[in-house]
Design an enzyme around this catalytic site. Sequence first.
Site, PDB file in Angstrom:
ATOM      1  N   PHE A 184       0.972   5.220   1.072  1.00 36.06           N
ATOM      2  CA  PHE A 184       0.410   6.368   1.747  1.00 36.06           C
ATOM      3  C   PHE A 184       1.019   7.487   1.323  1.00 36.06           C
ATOM      4  O   PHE A 184       2.162   7.698   0.888  1.00 36.06           O
ATOM      5  CB  PHE A 184       0.896   5.755   3.182  1.00 36.06           C
ATOM      6  CG  PHE A 184       0.188   4.673   3.739  1.00 36.06           C
ATOM      7  CD1 PHE A 184      -1.177   4.422   4.434  1.00 36.06           C
ATOM      8  CD2 PHE A 184       0.659   3.354   3.248  1.00 36.06           C
ATOM      9  CE1 PHE A 184      -1.760   3.486   4.987  1.00 36.06           C
ATOM     10  CE2 PHE A 184       0.098   2.290   4.064  1.00 36.06           C
ATOM     11  CZ  PHE A 184      -1.126   2.146   4.696  1.00 36.06           C
ATOM     12  N   THR A 220       0.740  -1.241  -0.063  1.00 37.00           N
ATOM     13  CA  THR A 220       0.018  -0.034  -0.048  1.00 37.00           C
ATOM     14  C   THR A 220       0.972   1.358   0.010  1.00 37.00           C
ATOM     15  O   THR A 220       1.862   1.174   0.737  1.00 37.00           O
ATOM     16  CB  THR A 220      -1.064  -0.009   1.067  1.00 37.00           C
ATOM     17  OG1 THR A 220      -1.724  -1.276   1.254  1.00 37.00           O
ATOM     18  CG2 THR A 220      -1.843   1.108   1.214  1.00 37.00           C
TER      19      THR A 220
END
Length: 273
Positions: A174, A172
């Site tokens: 961010f 992921t």
Amino acid sequence: MTKKIAFQGEPGAFSHAAAANVFPGEDFLGCVTFEETLNAVQTGKADFAVVPVENSLYGRITDIHHLLPESGLHIIGETYLRVEMTLLGVPGATLDDVKAVQSLSVALGQCRKFIAGRGLRTINAVDTAGSAREVAEKGDKSVAAIASRFAGEIYGLNVLAENIEDADHNTTRFLVLSPTEKQAANQGKIKTTFVFRVRNVPAALYKAMGGFATNGINMTKLESYMVGGAFTATQFYADIEGHPDDIGVRHAFEELGFFTDYFRILGVYPAAD
């Protein structure tokens, strides 16, 4: 002075882990929704926010693409977190004790092979960190949680199995958000994120993108989404490699301006590995 960092989720969430990687030793504020997370920075309850923007398995985080451009916040950094799923049990439990597993439905879906291989019953929950907390509170050896190792440390759970996710590339990205603009110096590898709306004329997007091609600017992301409920009002969210002070980027932005009726830079920040 200690800073307050907002993230979406309960303590131990993957967003919490990402925030702790960027801001080790600071105070962290868990928020229920992305709106609440951004609002914490807007109102001064937090100094910064760390929010997910895209995942290698599931693509973009739609809520952030809609909320960020209108938030008034600025991107000052990015970080990547490898999503490693861990089976967490109460102290004294063994892997053979576990008959059911609880987690966010997405996390359960990412661990289908492990769950099926052990014949476990699944329990859908709101999030991964909350599942770890609830398993710790119940103290039932037959129920385990799928969450981060970080969550296990927070709630006093033991690691019964690690790296149980089906895909080993689950990562992921961010973004780090600030209430004040802070453009990175033009040195090293820099990313610039911006939003724009093209004029509602034929080939406007094609022409708008031409300036990046002719000036040798690498565009690493281009996402579109509707704004204001109008089918003719499409906004684009883009990342490029380069700094606005670069001559090529400056010329590309100048050309973009001929074919757009809205343009705003959201952040200029160092690219993370």
